[in-house]
Scaffold this motif. Structure first.
Motif, short mmCIF file in Angstrom:
data_model
loop_
_atom_site.label_atom_id
_atom_site.label_comp_id
_atom_site.label_asym_id
_atom_site.label_seq_id
_atom_site.Cartn_x
_atom_site.Cartn_y
_atom_site.Cartn_z
N ALA A 22 -14.45 5.07 -23.07
CA ALA A 22 -13.14 4.43 -23.18
C ALA A 22 -13.27 2.92 -22.98
O ALA A 22 -14.03 2.46 -22.14
N ARG A 50 -5.59 5.58 -21.68
CA ARG A 50 -5.97 6.66 -22.62
C ARG A 50 -4.81 7.54 -23.09
O ARG A 50 -5.02 8.44 -23.89
N GLN A 80 -11.77 7.61 -29.66
CA GLN A 80 -11.28 8.56 -28.66
C GLN A 80 -11.47 9.99 -29.15
O GLN A 80 -11.76 10.90 -28.35
N GLY A 116 -6.17 12.82 -24.88
CA GLY A 116 -5.09 11.92 -25.25
C GLY A 116 -4.04 12.68 -26.02
O GLY A 116 -4.01 13.91 -26.04
N THR A 158 -9.18 0.83 -26.91
CA THR A 158 -8.63 2.16 -27.17
C THR A 158 -7.14 2.18 -26.87
O THR A 158 -6.34 2.74 -27.62
N ASP A 159 -6.74 1.56 -25.76
CA ASP A 159 -5.32 1.48 -25.42
C ASP A 159 -4.56 0.59 -26.40
O ASP A 159 -3.40 0.85 -26.72
#
Length: 583
Positions: free
Chosen positions: A182, A133, A176, A167, A186-187
Motif C-alpha cells: 500500500a 485503503r 490494490q 478494499g 493508492t488512497d
C-alpha cells in the motif's frame, strides 16, 4: 454466534449503530464529562483468536497515529480478559453516500470541497505513515459546519506494508487488486473515483462481477470525457493506472486541486461549494435520530431509539476487522483524551470534558513518527504536529510548516540518490525547545544513512519557530533588529553570544585562518536545505543560537555548535515581534 458480554466501564450506552463480521459499534456517553463517543467492541467469541485480537490492536495503533481535524480520532483502547474495545470520537455528520443517495450528484464546487476536506484527513494520515485503503462515500462524513471528515481505518496499514487484496472494489487501485504494498497513491486513486462519482452520479467503472471490475480498473481508459473540462486533469492524474504517475500523496493532490478549482471556478469556489453542500446535507442531519440527543447534553439511555444507518461493509474482498463506523451520527467537538491499553483490570484514565464553547482548547504539541518507503530509500523519522488550535485553517498551516523540513529533506535525498540499490534510511530526531500559547519551537536533526552524500551532504540541523497566532515561521532576522542588513547590529548580538561562549564556537578550537565576525551574510541560505549558517531557536529559558561552524572556517570536527543566551541578556536587541513573543 456473535455476542458481547462486557461493556467499557464509565460509559452509558444509548444505541447500537451497526456491526460487522468481528464486532459492533455503539453510541455512548462518557459519564464524567458527558462526551458522546462511538465504541467499537470485538465480539466475545473472537477474544481467543490471536490473529483477530492482533488486527484489532493494529487498528487502534494506526488510528492513534493519525492526528487530524479532518479524520476521526482515538480516545482510548481497552483490552482485558473480558473484552476489547476502541473508544473513538463520535462524528456529527452525514455520510457522502447518504448525500449522493438523496441528490444523485453534487455541483462541481461542492464535490471539490468535499474532496479537499477528506484529502486533508488523508494527508495527515499519510504524514503519519498510514494508508487508509478504503476511501469510499460511506467513509466520508459531511458535518453541520460544512466540514468533511474521513472515518473507518479498519483495514488501514502502514505505507509499504504488503497484504492480501482488500478494499471496496468500485474504488480499488490497480495495485490494490494485486495485493501490492500500500502507498499513499493508492488512497489518491480511491478518492479520485469518489470525486468522479460525486459529479457524475455513477462510479467510474461498471462491472457485473468483481473480476470484471478488476479488469476495468487495471486496463480500461480513465473516463475523463464524462466530467467537466476544468477537472479532467485531476481525474486523469488521480486515476492513472501506474501509481508513480499519480500525486505521490494526498497533500500533493490538494495543491493540484486548489489550482484546478481556482482556474475552473474562480477564487470563491470553495465558499460556494460549501454553501450548497450545507443545504444538501442539512435536512439529512436534522432527521438523524442522534440529532435528538444534542451534543454533550444529558439524555436517558435509549433516547436515540429511532433507526440509524450505519456504514455498510461493501468489502467484496478480504476481511474487515471490527464493526463499521457511524454514517449518520452526532458527536461533539474536540476533547482532550489519552490512549490507554488496559491490562490486569486497571481502569483507564477518563476522557477529559470538552471546554465550554467560549473557552479555547489548550494547544498541544506532539511528536509523531513517519515510516514509509521511498524511491530507493526508506523514511523512519519524527516530526512535530499541533492540535487544539481553534482556527482549523490556521492549525493546518502550522502543521504544514512543521512537516515541511522533513518533506524537503526527503525530496533532497530522492533527487541526490545515485545508487538506488543501497536503500538508505532517512531519519529525523525532533526536539521541542519551547511550546506555549504563543510559540512552538522545534529542532530537527535530519540525516540520511548513506555513503552517497559524503561528509557534508548527509545531514542538516534546523530550528523551526512558528508564531501560533499567525502560523508564520519566525527566523533570527525576525526576532533581532537589523541583523539581516546591518553589520553593527549583528556584531552587538554576537558580543552577547560570545559572553556565554568565551572560547568561541568550537570549545576552544580556533578556525583556520583569522576568526571573522558574524555578519548579515550568515542569515542567507547556505547549507543543505538552504539552512543559514546562523539560526535562532527558542527555549523556555532563552534563545538557542546554532552555528554551522564550517561556514566560519572551523575544523569539520566542530560541526554544528549551539549557545544558549537567556532572554534578559538579548531582549534590548529584539524587534517588537521578538519582544511580543517573549514567554
Amino acid at each position: 454466534m456473535r455476542t458481547r458480554n462486557w461493556a467499557v466501564p464509565g460509559y452509558t450506552e444509548f444505541h447500537r449503530l451497526g456491526d460487522g463480521g468481528f464486532g459492533e459499534v455503539v453510541l455512548a456517553r462518557h459519564d464524567p464529562s458527558g462526551t458522546l463517543v462511538a465504541i467499537k467492541y470485538l465480539f466475545s467469541e473472537h477474544l481467543g483468536d490471536p490473529s483477530r485480537l492482533a488486527a484489532f490492536r493494529h487498528e487502534a495503533a494506526l488510528l492513534s497515529r493519525v492526528v487530524s481535524p479532518h479524520a476521526t480520532r482515538l480516545y482510548e483502547f481497552h483490552e482485558g480478559p473480558h473484552g476489547a474495545a476502541i473508544v473513538m470520537e463520535a462524528i456529527h455528520g452525514v455520510s457522502l453516500r447518504e448525500v449522493l443517495g438523496h441528490d444523485g450528484v453534487l455541483p462541481p464546487e461542492s464535490a471539490l470541497a468535499v474532496l479537499k476536506g477528506s484529502l486533508l484527513g488523508l494527508a495527515d494520515a499519510h504524514r503519519a505513515g498510514v494508508v487508509h485503503r478504503d476511501y469510499k462515500p460511506a467513509n466520508v462524513l459531511v458535518g453541520p459546519g460544512r466540514e468533511s471528515k474521513l472515518v473507518d481505518f479498519g483495514i488501514a496499514v502502514l505505507a509499504g506494508q504488503p497484504g492480501v487484496p482488500a478494499g471496496t472494489p468500485a474504488y480499488m487501485a490497480p495495485e490494490q487488486w494485486r495485493g501490492a504494498p500500500a502507498t499513499p497513491a493508492t488512497d489518491v486513486y480511491a478518492a479520485t473515483c469518489v470525486f468522479f462519482q460525486s459529479i457524475t452520479g455513477r462510479q467510474p467503472y461498471d462491472g457485473a462481477t468483481t473480476g470484471e471490475l478488476q479488469a476495468l480498473h487495471e486496463n480500461a481508459p480513465v473516463p475523463v470525457d464524462a466530467v467537466p473540462e476544468p477537472v479532467r486533469g485531476l481525474i486523469a492524474r488521480g486515476m492513472a493506472k501506474d501509481g508513480d504517475r499519480r500525486p505521490s500523496a494526498a497533500a500533493e493532490f490538494v495543491a493540484e486541486l486548489e489550482v484546478a478549482a481556482v482556474a475552473g471556478y474562480g477564487p470563491g469556489w470553495e465558499q460556494r461549494g460549501l454553501g450548497r453542500l450545507a443545504q444538501r446535507a442539512g435536512a439529512l442531519l436534522a432527521l438523524s435520530p442522534l440529532a435528538l440527543l444534542g451534543a454533550g447534553t444529558a439524555a436517558a439511555p435509549g433516547a436515540a431509539a429511532g433507526g440509524l444507518a450505519a456504514v455498510g461493509t461493501g468489502m467484496g474482498l478480504g476481511a474487515k476487522i471490527g464493526a463499521t463506523l457511524v454514517a449518520v451520527a452526532v458527536g461533539v467537538g474536540a476533547v482532550v483524551g489519552t490512549i490507554a491499553v488496559i491490562g490486569n483490570g486497571e481502569p483507564a484514565p477518563p476522557v477529559a470534558a470538552a471546554p465550554p464553547a467560549e473557552q479555547q482548547t489548550a494547544v498541544q504539541v506532539s511528536l509523531l513518527t513517519r515510516t514509509e518507503p521511498g524511491a530507493g530509500f526508506h523514511v523512519d523519522a519524527q516530526y512535530a504536529a499541533v492540535s487544539g488550535v481553534p482556527d482549523r485553517a490556521l492549525q493546518d498551516r502550522i502543521n504544514a510548516a512543521l512537516v515541511r523540513p522533513l518533506d524537503d529533506f526527503i525530496h533532497y535525498v530522492q533527487s541526490g540518490l545515485l545508487d538506488p540499490t543501497e536503500d538508505p534510511v532517512v531519519q529525523n530526531t525532533a526536539t521541542i525547545g519551547r511550546q506555549d500559547q504563543k510559540m512552538v519551537s522545534v529542532r530537527y536533526d535530519l540525516m540520511v544513512q548513506s555513503s552517497q552524500f559524503g561528509n557534508h551532504g548527509g545531514y542538516a540541523t534546523t530550528w523551526l519557530n512558528i508564531d501560533l497566532s499567525t502560523g508564520q515561521v519566525v527566523t533570527a532576522g525576525d526576532v533581532f533588529d537589523g541583523i539581516a542588513t546591518d553589520q553593527n547590529a549583528m556584531s552587538a548580538l554576537e558580543s552577547r553570544i560570545l559572553a556565554r561562549s568565551p572560547g568561541g564556537y568550537c570549545d576552544g578550537s580556533e578556525p583556520f585562518g583569522e576568526r571573522t565576525p558574524l555578519g548579515p551574510q550568515d542569515l542567507r541560505p547556505w547549507g543543505v536545505l538552504d539552512v543559514p549558517a546562523l539560526q535562532a531557536g527558542l527555549r523556555a529559558d532563552g534563545v538557542v543560537f546554532g552555528l554551522a561552524t564550517d561556514a566560519r572556517n572551523y575544523p569539520m570536527a566542530c560541526g554544528y555548535y549551539e549557545v544558549v543566551v537567556p532572554y534578559a541578556e538579548v531582549a534590548d536587541l529584539m524587534t517588537p515581534l521578538g519582544r511580543e513573543l517573549l514567554p
